[in-house]
Enzyme design. Structure first.
Site, mmCIF file in Angstrom:
data_model
loop_
_atom_site.group_PDB
_atom_site.id
_atom_site.type_symbol
_atom_site.label_atom_id
_atom_site.label_comp_id
_atom_site.label_asym_id
_atom_site.label_seq_id
_atom_site.Cartn_x
_atom_site.Cartn_y
_atom_site.Cartn_z
ATOM 1 N N ALA A 139 0.828 -1.194 0.000
ATOM 2 C CA ALA A 139 0.000 0.000 0.000
ATOM 3 C C ALA A 139 0.871 1.256 0.000
ATOM 4 O O ALA A 139 2.065 1.203 0.295
ATOM 5 C CB ALA A 139 -0.921 -0.008 1.216
ATOM 6 N N GLY A 161 -0.798 -5.840 -0.875
ATOM 7 C CA GLY A 161 -1.636 -5.612 -2.037
ATOM 8 C C GLY A 161 -0.952 -5.958 -3.335
ATOM 9 O O GLY A 161 -1.613 -6.299 -4.322
ATOM 10 N N GLU A 198 0.481 -7.913 6.196
ATOM 11 C CA GLU A 198 -0.434 -6.954 6.825
ATOM 12 C C GLU A 198 -0.567 -7.159 8.331
ATOM 13 O O GLU A 198 -0.841 -6.203 9.068
ATOM 14 C CB GLU A 198 -1.821 -7.055 6.171
ATOM 15 C CG GLU A 198 -1.907 -6.458 4.791
ATOM 16 C CD GLU A 198 -1.522 -7.419 3.676
ATOM 17 O OE1 GLU A 198 -1.759 -7.093 2.504
ATOM 18 O OE2 GLU A 198 -0.970 -8.510 3.999
ATOM 19 N N GLU A 222 -1.646 -9.506 -3.808
ATOM 20 C CA GLU A 222 -3.067 -9.669 -4.109
ATOM 21 C C GLU A 222 -3.362 -9.300 -5.563
ATOM 22 O O GLU A 222 -4.181 -9.945 -6.221
ATOM 23 C CB GLU A 222 -3.897 -8.824 -3.142
ATOM 24 C CG GLU A 222 -3.873 -9.385 -1.721
ATOM 25 C CD GLU A 222 -4.610 -8.509 -0.726
ATOM 26 O OE1 GLU A 222 -5.557 -9.002 -0.084
ATOM 27 O OE2 GLU A 222 -4.225 -7.331 -0.585
#
Length: 483
Positions: free
Chosen positions: A61, A100, A123, A103
């Site tokens: 992020a 992310g 995370e 992901e």
């Protein structure tokens, strides 16, 4: 623009270019959607490749957005649109694909990685869980047990392990992500390699034993933490949900619960505290010359830290000697060294005197390096040196892969350790909170967050609380609010 689209023959290429680490800020998320739409509309592109420029893929992020209201498109929607792409979509990974970033890769249909690649979902270290499908897609590839271990620990996985686990589909020795991605796309188009749409894979088999073992481990090792237990719930949802969409909805609920947890705020506070604690404020501003590290260092005496330095010095481009020479710029002085405190060294060479916590230092040394057994973090205290000298010394230690926090006048670690020794074990946490206010008021720290970082990393203060000064400040603010 942070994301570009161009075509190479019959293969469309989506390139993220948002230095330094291609973080998933709003511009990148929007750019991915726009580039994906271009690639889908490009009638001459039979397959698409997603890659990133620079030293890494997507490292997670964008920290600049932490604490701010989210802006559409949200990352879960981006990943879902990538997965729904009607053309084969190949992710070409290098460097790190974290949080992310992984992901996003899981939303692609095929993943090829350069040999140096590491992937992970860290995370949990910020008091969160993967909120863009990580808890729903990763278990479909690796199973419940490995997904639990990876996500609750937040550890990074190298390319070989990622291939063995099924996270990626191939490892490439190509020199660039572009070449690796184009080669993989050609194999897919020639039916030499098959794509896997992760969200269309069946849910993993139930594994009650793995879930029970993870619960037991977390209950014993970190019972006060919030997000690891929510991770277990999210992975259970991956097994039991009627569809991927139902699992994603449950993941989102649990992610938002973590966002609302005070632990998330404490862990993110520590995350920011760990950024550049080696920087001496205004050292460069107050100097006519550029601030640079020392490249010739003498290690005087013997100490376990010196052995660590010797292992990395050559790669860092730093020359180490066991006595001062004509080119020596800095000396590190071990506690048991028969050499004096360095005041008589030729040419006024700066000296860092190593000091084990709660032991006497060398009174005439300009800099002290406070060391705590079994801790990877050290404190460089400026006793009487110019700020520029302390900064150059700190840069030298950082180049030698030492996690260093800078302070002035008095050691933060010693002050906190002294406070802990004067009370019982049950009272040590409150003693640290009390002394942290005094340390800040007396100006020993350059940044108040340095107190928190050292207390957590070296003295065992509970990580999820964010540090003693943070807790003391919150308590004072709450007290004032009640007046």
């Amino acid at each position: 623009m942070s994301v570009h689209y161009q075509r190479h023959g019959d293969i469309g290429v989506i390139q993220i270019d948002s230095p330094p680490v291609n973080a998933l800020g709003h511009a990148v998320r929007s750019g991915l959607i726009n580039a994906l739409e271009k690639g889908i509309a490009d009638t001459h592109a039979s397959a698409l490749v997603l890659l990133a420029n620079g030293r890494t893929f997507i490292a997670g992020a964008d920290i600049r957005e932490f604490g701010k209201p989210p802006q559409a498109p949200l990352l879960p929607d981006v990943v879902s649109q990538l997965e729904a792409c009607p053309k084969p979509l190949i992710a070409s990974l290098h460097g790190t694909a974290l949080g992310g970033g992984l992901e996003v890769a899981l939303g692609c249909h095929y993943r090829v990685a350069l040999t140096d690649t590491r992937v992970g979902l860290p995370e949990v270290k910020l008091g969160l869980l993967p909120g863009a499908g990580g808890t729903q897609r990763l278990p479909r590839l690796v199973g419940v047990e490995r997904a639990l271990e990876m996500i609750t620990s937040g550890r990074f996985v190298g390319a070989e392990e990622a291939l063995e686990a099924g996270i990626i589909d191939a490892i490439s020795d190509a020199p660039t992500p572009l070449e690796a991605g184009l080669a993989a796309a050609k194999k897919v188009l020639n039916a030499e390699q098959a794509c896997r749409i992760t969200g269309e894979l069946p849910p993993p088999a139930a594994n009650a034993q793995a879930i029970a073992a993870t619960l037991e481990h977390l209950t014993q090792s970190s019972p006060a933490l919030f997000s690891p237990f929510r991770i277990i719930e999210a992975i259970e949802a991956c097994v039991t949900a009627q569809s991927l969409q139902a699992g994603l909805r449950r993941e989102r609920e649990l992610f938002l619960a973590c966002m609302d947890s005070p632990q998330r705020a404490g862990l993110i506070h520590l995350f920011f505290a760990a950024r550049s604690p080696h920087v001496v404020p205004d050292a460069e501003k107050n100097s006519a010359a550029n601030v640079s590290r020392y490249n010739n260092v003498a290690l005087l005496g013997e100490h376990p830290l010196f052995e660590r330095l010797k292992k990395v010095a050559q790669r860092a481009g730093i020359t180490l000697t066991n006595k001062p020479t004509d080119t020596t710029e800095l000396c590190l002085l071990a506690p048991d060294s028969p050499t004096d405190d360095g005041s008589a060294l030729p040419g006024g060479i700066p000296v860092i005197a190593l000091q084990e916590i709660d032991t006497p230092g060398r009174s005439a040394a300009m800099l002290s390096l406070i060391i705590v057994a079994n801790s990877d973090i050290v404190e460089l205290t400026n006793i009487s040196a110019e700020p520029l000298i302390q900064q150059q010394a700190a840069l030298t230690l950082k180049a030698l892969r030492i996690n260093v926090v800078v302070s002035q006048q008095r050691s933060l670690l010693n002050a906190m350790h002294d406070a802990m020794q004067q009370v019982s074990a049950d009272e040590q946490q409150s003693a640290l909170e009390k002394i942290s206010i005094s340390i800040a008021e007396q100006g020993f720290c350059y940044r108040e967050s340095d107190i928190d970082l050292l207390a957590v990393e070296a003295l065992g203060y509970p990580r999820h609380l964010g540090g003693p000064h943070r807790q003391a400040t919150l308590a004072a603010a709450a007290k004032d609010a009640q007046k």
